[in-house]
Scaffold this active site. Structure first.
Site, PDB file in Angstrom:
ATOM      1  N   ASP A 180      -6.404  -7.120   3.585  1.00 33.74           N
ATOM      2  CA  ASP A 180      -7.581  -6.280   3.219  1.00 33.74           C
ATOM      3  C   ASP A 180      -8.338  -7.600   2.417  1.00 33.74           C
ATOM      4  O   ASP A 180      -9.458  -7.536   2.784  1.00 33.74           O
ATOM      5  CB  ASP A 180      -7.021  -5.383   2.012  1.00 33.74           C
ATOM      6  N   ASP A 226      -2.649 -17.766   0.193  1.00 36.95           N
ATOM      7  CA  ASP A 226      -3.769 -18.502  -0.682  1.00 36.95           C
ATOM      8  C   ASP A 226      -4.381 -19.616   0.026  1.00 36.95           C
ATOM      9  O   ASP A 226      -5.622 -19.857  -0.089  1.00 36.95           O
ATOM     10  CB  ASP A 226      -3.260 -18.915  -2.048  1.00 36.95           C
ATOM     11  N   TYR A 283       0.808  -0.949  -0.015  1.00 31.27           N
ATOM     12  CA  TYR A 283      -0.149  -0.045   0.118  1.00 31.27           C
ATOM     13  C   TYR A 283       0.991   1.295   0.214  1.00 31.27           C
ATOM     14  O   TYR A 283       0.348   2.342  -0.379  1.00 31.27           O
ATOM     15  CB  TYR A 283      -0.918   0.062   1.236  1.00 31.27           C
ATOM     16  N   LYS A 338       3.290 -15.136   1.815  1.00 25.96           N
ATOM     17  CA  LYS A 338       3.488 -16.047   0.685  1.00 25.96           C
ATOM     18  C   LYS A 338       5.143 -16.178   0.612  1.00 25.96           C
ATOM     19  O   LYS A 338       5.716 -15.699  -0.308  1.00 25.96           O
ATOM     20  CB  LYS A 338       2.754 -15.687  -0.691  1.00 25.96           C
ATOM     21  N   ASP A 371     -12.110  -9.204   4.138  1.00 28.74           N
ATOM     22  CA  ASP A 371     -13.430  -9.056   3.431  1.00 28.74           C
ATOM     23  C   ASP A 371     -13.943 -10.543   3.245  1.00 28.74           C
ATOM     24  O   ASP A 371     -15.434 -10.835   3.511  1.00 28.74           O
ATOM     25  CB  ASP A 371     -13.305  -8.698   2.299  1.00 28.74           C
TER      26      ASP A 371
HETATM   27  C1  IPM Z   1     -10.529  -1.450   3.796  1.00 27.61           C
HETATM   28  C2  IPM Z   1     -10.643  -0.607   2.445  1.00 27.61           C
HETATM   29  C3  IPM Z   1      -9.615   0.270   2.404  1.00 27.61           C
HETATM   30  C4  IPM Z   1      -8.322  -0.587   2.075  1.00 27.61           C
HETATM   31  C5  IPM Z   1      -9.635   1.184   1.055  1.00 27.61           C
HETATM   32  C6  IPM Z   1     -11.031   2.179   1.229  1.00 27.61           C
HETATM   33  C7  IPM Z   1      -8.615   2.172   0.933  1.00 27.61           C
HETATM   34  O1  IPM Z   1     -10.914  -1.665   1.704  1.00 27.61           O
HETATM   35  O2  IPM Z   1     -10.298  -0.694   4.930  1.00 27.61           O
HETATM   36  O3  IPM Z   1     -10.462  -2.523   3.989  1.00 27.61           O
HETATM   37  O4  IPM Z   1      -8.020  -0.975   1.076  1.00 27.61           O
HETATM   38  O5  IPM Z   1      -7.355  -0.507   2.980  1.00 27.61           O
HETATM   39 MG    MG Z   2     -10.793  -3.707   2.146  1.00 28.63          MG
END
Ligand code: IPM
Ligand code: MG
Length: 367
Positions: free
Chosen positions: A248, A224, A142, A192, A252
């Site tokens: 990230d 993975d 990032y 990884k 999710d």
């Molecule tokens: C998260 C989001 C952020 C990230 C974005 C909005 C920059 O996806 O907080 O997971 O990628 O970190």
């Molecule tokens: Mg995210």
């Protein structure tokens, strides 16, 4: 002594709507529990760009550095898609994380009993699930340099750099081990190392740190395979520690196991300040959901639970955090559902404010 300070940054999309419910809960704690906060509010993301031409004004950044905790709603929206990269709403959030040095991002994935049926996985795979992902938040791909889009010959090349120093890995690993000590004493580190040198170093440093935590059972997994195991049998995990990008993605994935992104909070923590509290920013994992913004449909629970995390990690009020989490549980058990949680025919969704009302009543009932 003065009250602890909170900076509220509702942001874009559904951010302001869900944050309005959190403000009522903050007021409730002041009125009913004598937990008073000095609350200020400011702009971040697209709304800050609209007002100031930047997704995070320097004054807001300075305020965030001073307060005891920041509470953020969400940033972004299609209106800002065409903006230069440096002006995008997301840059405001990334600047907060980076300049406050919030290196440990705690993302719980907890399955609420009443919602187990909403998961896309079989109910027995997710019922009772309670895991915590610790995502490194201020380094890795990032932020690594070099980055950019350059010309090379007659075409363009997009470049990002994965980069981790030993100390960056060490400190986030320690946060994860500390958490593991307070939970099931089980930590899985994901990278990884089979293809990335940064992953090799990650594994080495985490293993080194583990010597200071002999009670914690440490395992390593390629990220993975970790994604696969998370969907196969997520209850094998307790705490997971991983880098910024894998974190990230995996968070999710883990969030969706629980049925809805609308339910999950997060805490981003840095080093302790002079008063002993960690630098901290709390935000829901969900985004700004521009498609439903302004319609009173959004689920405020992730943002409410983010405030519960603030009570626990910034304000030493774990009992009050338990109270708020129990209130949310009770409301869900009573069958209340915002539109994102509907799966059953004949159940009418409640609005954002009605969900807030219900949590407040459950809090009252807890006294
Ligand atoms: C998260 C989001 C952020 C990230 C974005 C909005 C920059 O996806 O907080 O997971 O990628 O970190
Ligand atoms: Mg995210």
């Amino acid at each position: 002594m003065s009250n602890p300070s909170l900076l509220i940054l509702p942001g874009d999309g559904i951010g302001p709507e869900v944050m309005a419910e959190v403000r009522r809960i903050i007021d409730w704690y002041g009125d009913k529990r004598g937990l008073k906060f000095d609350v200020s509010e400011d702009l971040v993301g697209g709304c800050a760009y609209d007002a100031h031409g930047t997704p995070l004004h320097d004054d807001t950044m300075a305020k965030a550095q001073e307060v005891d905790a920041v509470l953020l709603g969400a940033v972004g929206g299609p209106k800002y898609d065409a903006l230069d990269f440096s002006l995008k709403p997301e840059r405001g959030l990334l600047r907060l994380r980076k300049e406050m040095d919030l290196y440990a991002n705690l993302r719980p994935a907890q399955c609420f009993d009443a919602l187990a049926e909403f998961s896309s996985l079989k109910t027995d795979v997710v019922a009772g699930l309670d895991i915590m992902i610790v995502r490194e938040l201020t380094s890795g791909i990032y932020f690594g340099e070099p980055r950019g889009i350059i010309e090379e010959g007659n075409e363009r090349v997009g470049i990002n750099t994965q980069r981790y120093t030993e100390s960056e890995i060490d400190r986030v690993a320690r946060s994860a081990f500390e958490l593991a000590m307070r939970r099931d004493k089980k930590l899985c580190s994901m990278e990884k190392a089979n293809v990335m040198e940064s992953g090799v170093l990650w594994r080495e440093v985490v293993t080194e740190v583990s010597k200071d935590y002999p009670e914690v059972e440490l395992s390593h997994m390629y990220a993975d395979a970790g994604a696969m195991q998370l969907t196969r049998w997520p209850k094998q995990f307790d705490v997971i520690v991983t880098d910024n990008l894998f974190g990230d993605l995996l968070s999710d994935l883990a969030a969706m196991l629980t049925g809805s992104l609308g339910m999950l909070p997060s805490a981003s923590l840095g080093a302790p300040m002079a008063n002993g509290r960690p630098k901290a920013l709390y935000e829901p994992v969900h985004g700004s959901a521009p498609d439903i913004a302004g319609q009173g449909k959004a689920n405020p629970i992730a943002c409410i639970l983010s405030f519960a995390m603030a009570l626990r990690y910034s304000f030493d009020a774990g009992d009050e955090a338990d109270r708020l989490e129990a209130a949310v549980n009770a409301v869900l058990a009573n069958g209340l559902r915002t539109a994102d949680l509907l799966g059953q025919e004949g159940v009418e969704p409640v609005s954002t404010a009605e969900m807030g009302d219900a949590v407040l009543s459950a809090l009252d009932a807890s006294l």
